[in-house]
Enzyme design. Structure first.
Site, short mmCIF file in Angstrom:
data_model
loop_
_atom_site.label_atom_id
_atom_site.label_comp_id
_atom_site.label_asym_id
_atom_site.label_seq_id
_atom_site.Cartn_x
_atom_site.Cartn_y
_atom_site.Cartn_z
N SER A 250 0.48 63.75 39.08
CA SER A 250 1.90 63.88 38.71
C SER A 250 2.84 63.60 39.87
O SER A 250 4.03 63.36 39.68
CB SER A 250 2.17 65.30 38.19
N HIS A 288 -4.60 61.40 51.31
CA HIS A 288 -3.71 62.50 51.71
C HIS A 288 -3.47 62.48 53.21
O HIS A 288 -2.34 62.66 53.66
CB HIS A 288 -4.31 63.83 51.28
#
Length: 417
Positions: A250, A288
């Site tokens: 998301s 990340h």
């Protein structure tokens, strides 16, 4: 010292000429921005942009009193004619200081990109830092702002303020790390008024722009706004605790990272571990890590309570859903007999310990968690148990946070704060 922002936009302005994007289409009225130019006390002009004289006239200002025009961009400034009566634009060499007859002092600040930054000290000692687009100060370790003027006879000195600027006017959206560097060096403090300029079409104007800047302790103002340097009434309060919820992919982790990228020495707390032999997980972790600022540190642990109780730099916890998996493993919550025989009580105690630490922490905390209650009902009892416990954890954690966001399709919807 007063400044009037004749423009606050990117070099091409907002909307960008000929651009059909959604941000440019929405940049109307107060959200439309001319290229950034700053008028200081009516006597010093930082960056000469197209239409500066008309922009000044629209807000009741005149450029007739300008005695110095300084350029900050890496080139010689936008291709515009110098209005009649204005001096020719110039540039101060890095590290040099220019003293104006009006009592203003201007020091050129070296940058990590082409261009020139300017530290302006007013006649009464207020200090302003102005940076061009896409640039951050270089060599801050060697010193911060110029020394504040000595107090006049009978004037009480302002204790503890010599380390930071009163106002920073910079490309907060394009170079949030510039603000992080200033904070790390003590050149921007809690009372520093941070004004975002060089605003382009990368962030939708209006509420989303204000929300993103407020999370960084910064704000934007419309073109033509006059501000008094050293007046802090409108400085946004950065929330101490924030929970960012969202589904898979998301954008919740990106949103969490964005909220702290203008702060130095962030500790990224990864609760997922290394998972040796899992190539797909290693690829996720790599993505990340590459996204994070180089100044951030990483701790791979699920032992969150000691970190929350310690003083230190901001924490980014990613994520609570993996913390819950570890906690449920530790009490063997997947076994029905163990769950009924004490596992449920043990898990409740761990969640209560965590939320109590969140309530009492003095650190800035941004935590990420998955929102799984809106999807398909899991087919197994253990899956349903995990879904229910994560919903309870999110609710109790959110109750201790000043800000709670739900991220859907990359769009952050504020639920609290």
């Amino acid at each position: 010292m007063d400044i009037t922002l004749l423009g606050t936009g990117a070099p091409d302005g907002l909307p960008r000429p000929g651009c059909p994007c959604a941000a440019c289409a929405a940049a109307l009225g107060r959200d439309a921005r001319a290229a950034t130019a700053v008028l200081v006390d009516g006597t010093l002009l930082l960056d000469l942009t197209p239409g500066a004289a008309f922009a000044a006239a629209r807000v009741g200002r005149s450029l007739a009193g300008v005695r110095q025009v300084l350029l900050s961009h890496p080139h010689d400034g936008p291709p515009v004619e110098v209005p009649a009566g204005l001096p020719q634009p110039g540039r101060v060499p890095d590290g040099r200081e220019l003293a104006l007859l009006t009592g203003h002092r201007v020091r050129a600040v070296a940058l990590d990109a082409p261009g020139t930054g300017y530290a302006v000290t007013g006649p009464d000692g207020q200090r302003l830092l102005y940076l061009p687009p896409g640039a951050a100060p270089a060599g801050l370790e060697g010193g911060g702002p110029p020394a504040r003027a000595k107090p006049r006879v009978g004037e009480k000195p302002r204790v503890g303020e010599d380390e930071s600027y009163d106002m920073v006017v910079a490309d907060v959206l394009g170079r949030p790390d510039a603000l992080a560097r200033l904070r790390a060096a003590g050149a921007a403090g809690p009372a520093t008024d941070v004004i975002a300029v060089h605003v382009g079409h990368d962030v939708p104007p209006g509420p989303e722009l204000r929300r993103r800047l407020a999370a960084a302790g910064a704000r934007a103002v419309p073109d033509g706004t006059t501000l008094t340097v050293g007046v802090y009434e409108d400085v946004p309060d950065v929330p101490r605790r924030t929970l960012v919820l969202g589904g898979a992919r998301s954008g919740k982790s990106v949103e969490a990272e964005r909220r702290l990228e203008s702060f130095p020495d962030v500790l990224y707390v990864a609760t997922g571990g290394a998972r040796d032999g899992d190539g797909e997980w290693a690829a996720r972790v790599s993505v990340h890590r590459e996204r994070r600022p180089g100044s951030w540190r990483t701790a791979e642990t699920c032992d969150l309570v000691p970190l929350l109780k310690q003083d230190g730099p901001p924490l980014l916890i990613d994520c609570l859903s993996l913390w819950l998996t570890d906690a449920m493993d530790s009490v063997d919550a997947w076994d029905d007999d163990e769950w009924a025989g004490g596992g449920e009580r043990a898990l409740r105690a761990r969640v209560e310990e965590l939320t109590a630490a969140v309530r009492e922490t003095r650190r800035t905390v941004v935590a990420v968690s998955n929102e799984v209650g809106s999807g398909i009902v899991p087919a197994t009892p253990s899956g349903r148990r995990y879904r229910d416990e994560l919903g309870r954890l999110n609710a109790t954690f959110a109750a201790e946070c000043e800000h709670v966001l739900l991220v859907v399709a990359g769009q952050a919807v504020p639920l609290r704060g």
